[in-house]
Design an enzyme around this catalytic site. Structure first.
Site, PDB file in Angstrom:
ATOM      1  N   ASP A   1      33.362  71.740  58.469  1.00  0.00           N
ATOM      2  CA  ASP A   1      32.945  70.350  58.641  1.00  0.00           C
ATOM      3  C   ASP A   1      34.025  69.593  59.415  1.00  0.00           C
ATOM      4  O   ASP A   1      35.148  69.439  58.945  1.00  0.00           O
ATOM      5  CB  ASP A   1      32.748  69.709  57.258  1.00  0.00           C
ATOM      6  CG  ASP A   1      32.344  68.252  57.373  1.00  0.00           C
ATOM      7  OD1 ASP A   1      31.148  67.985  57.535  1.00  0.00           O
ATOM      8  OD2 ASP A   1      33.240  67.381  57.320  1.00  0.00           O
TER       9      ASP A   1
ATOM     10  N   HIS B   1      28.368  59.244  61.467  1.00  0.00           N
ATOM     11  CA  HIS B   1      29.517  59.284  60.550  1.00  0.00           C
ATOM     12  C   HIS B   1      29.486  58.179  59.490  1.00  0.00           C
ATOM     13  O   HIS B   1      29.912  58.380  58.359  1.00  0.00           O
ATOM     14  CB  HIS B   1      30.827  59.208  61.344  1.00  0.00           C
ATOM     15  CG  HIS B   1      31.988  59.819  60.627  1.00  0.00           C
ATOM     16  ND1 HIS B   1      33.010  60.471  61.258  1.00  0.00           N
ATOM     17  CD2 HIS B   1      32.289  59.879  59.310  1.00  0.00           C
ATOM     18  CE1 HIS B   1      33.883  60.904  60.354  1.00  0.00           C
ATOM     19  NE2 HIS B   1      33.463  60.552  59.166  1.00  0.00           N
TER      20      HIS B   1
ATOM     21  N   TYR C   1      37.894  62.985  63.778  1.00  0.00           N
ATOM     22  CA  TYR C   1      39.056  63.715  63.244  1.00  0.00           C
ATOM     23  C   TYR C   1      39.944  64.228  64.382  1.00  0.00           C
ATOM     24  O   TYR C   1      41.034  64.727  64.128  1.00  0.00           O
ATOM     25  CB  TYR C   1      38.628  64.930  62.398  1.00  0.00           C
ATOM     26  CG  TYR C   1      37.735  64.673  61.216  1.00  0.00           C
ATOM     27  CD1 TYR C   1      37.488  63.388  60.737  1.00  0.00           C
ATOM     28  CD2 TYR C   1      37.135  65.740  60.543  1.00  0.00           C
ATOM     29  CE1 TYR C   1      36.658  63.190  59.644  1.00  0.00           C
ATOM     30  CE2 TYR C   1      36.314  65.541  59.444  1.00  0.00           C
ATOM     31  CZ  TYR C   1      36.070  64.260  59.011  1.00  0.00           C
ATOM     32  OH  TYR C   1      35.242  64.077  57.928  1.00  0.00           O
TER      33      TYR C   1
ATOM     34  N   LYS D   1      30.264  64.972  63.557  1.00  0.00           N
ATOM     35  CA  LYS D   1      29.746  63.633  63.242  1.00  0.00           C
ATOM     36  C   LYS D   1      29.952  62.694  64.413  1.00  0.00           C
ATOM     37  O   LYS D   1      31.030  62.682  65.026  1.00  0.00           O
ATOM     38  CB  LYS D   1      30.466  63.071  62.015  1.00  0.00           C
ATOM     39  CG  LYS D   1      30.599  64.060  60.884  1.00  0.00           C
ATOM     40  CD  LYS D   1      31.157  63.439  59.630  1.00  0.00           C
ATOM     41  CE  LYS D   1      31.403  64.511  58.585  1.00  0.00           C
ATOM     42  NZ  LYS D   1      32.648  65.260  58.764  1.00  0.00           N
TER      43      LYS D   1
END
Ligand code: A2P
Length: 276
Positions: free
Chosen positions: A48, A111, A53, A78
């Site tokens: 994930d 997200h 990120y 996301k």
């Protein structure tokens, strides 16, 4: 079959590994490549990640280097929380594919219902526009399942009212003590599968006295109690660790918490997370 080798089945028939590997807060570059490589080596088959990120390229590199077949690894990414347009969703999706070095995603989700910098803002129109782009990507076969993250009932209802494809997944923060009952009930009613991020309360839940007591009773670690609790609630936890022994421990959840102890854990209330 061990839990780490088992799958849930989403509403469209797509199989989702019961335990996923979370990569939030793992630094891009060497740290992520190392962590994801170790996770794959130790049996995780769902990674994930997220545009936000900044570690998608490293996740992609680790998956490539693992030698595993693409179809044997479930990849989630996301859409950045501030992208609330049709064009933006398409553009960022292509960027994600490029960074992950793949030609499809297994799961692509919005997200958050609002930009992180404007939490609580009404972005309902933008969420529909972004989701419609994701529906097209789904129909074109570029993503095997679509969904949302951090959506509460009102955000989910907005998507149901204005879009065609019922989200396959809602990924929410969920762990012992955090009351997500309203969202989870709504998701169950609409066949939206729930994934749990921060299943260990980003580590802070592990020192909870009740969790520790139950762990002692079963001769397992607090982390294993946290993860097993979520599995018995029928959701998919996404634990993160950069330490191999912990990664391995987090896959060893083939025991059963008795109903009476689930009730004890249900009594824990509160959110111990700190972000300083
Ligand atoms: P680390 O990455 O240094 O191993 P969450 O999954 O809820 O976000 O929690 C992640 C946090 O919990 C990280 O700080 C991680 O630290 C820690 N952690 C993950 N697994 C374990 C474990 N089995 N025992 C103790 N701490 C853990």
């Amino acid at each position: 079959m061990k839990v780490i080798d088992s799958y849930y089945v989403l509403s469209n028939g797509v199989k989702l590994p019961k335990i996923g590997f979370g990569t939030w807060q793992i630094k891009p570059g060497e740290d992520t490549v190392r962590a994801v490589s170790l996770a794959l080596k130790n049996g995780y088959r769902h990674i994930d990640t997220a545009e936000g990120y900044y570690n998608e390229a490293s996740v992609g590199q680790a998956i490539k280097e693992s030698g595993l077949k693409r179809e044997d690894v479930f990849i989630t990414s996301k859409l950045e929380s501030h992208i609330k347009t049709y064009e933006g969703a398409k553009e960022y999706f292509l960027e994600s594919l490029k960074k992950l070095d793949t030609d499809y995603l297994d799961l692509f989700i919005i997200h958050a219902p609002w930009p992180w910098s404007e939490m609580g803002k009404d972005c309902e129109t933008g969420n529909v526009l972004a989701y419609k782009a994701m529906e097209e990507l789904y129909h074109e076969g570029k993503v095997r399942a679509i969904g949302v993250s951090n959506f509460e009932v009102k955000h989910l209802q907005n998507i149901l009212d204005h879009c065609e494809v019922v989200p396959h997944v809602n990924q929410i923060g969920y762990f012992i003590g955090l009351d997500q009952s309203k969202t989870i009930r709504f998701c169950k009613e609409h066949n939206i599968f729930v994934e749990a991020y921060s299943p260990l309360g980003i580590g802070y839940l592990l020192s909870n006295e009740t969790v520790k007591e139950v762990a002692k009773k079963y001769s397992v670690s607090p982390a294993q109690i946290c993860l097993r609790y979520l599995l018995q609630k029928g959701v998919a936890p996404l634990p993160k660790s950069v330490h191999e022994q912990r990664m391995i421990q987090n896959t060893q959840v083939d025991f059963v918490i008795k109903d009476e102890d689930m009730l004890v854990l249900d009594q824990v209330k509160g959110d111990p997370r700190r972000w300083e």
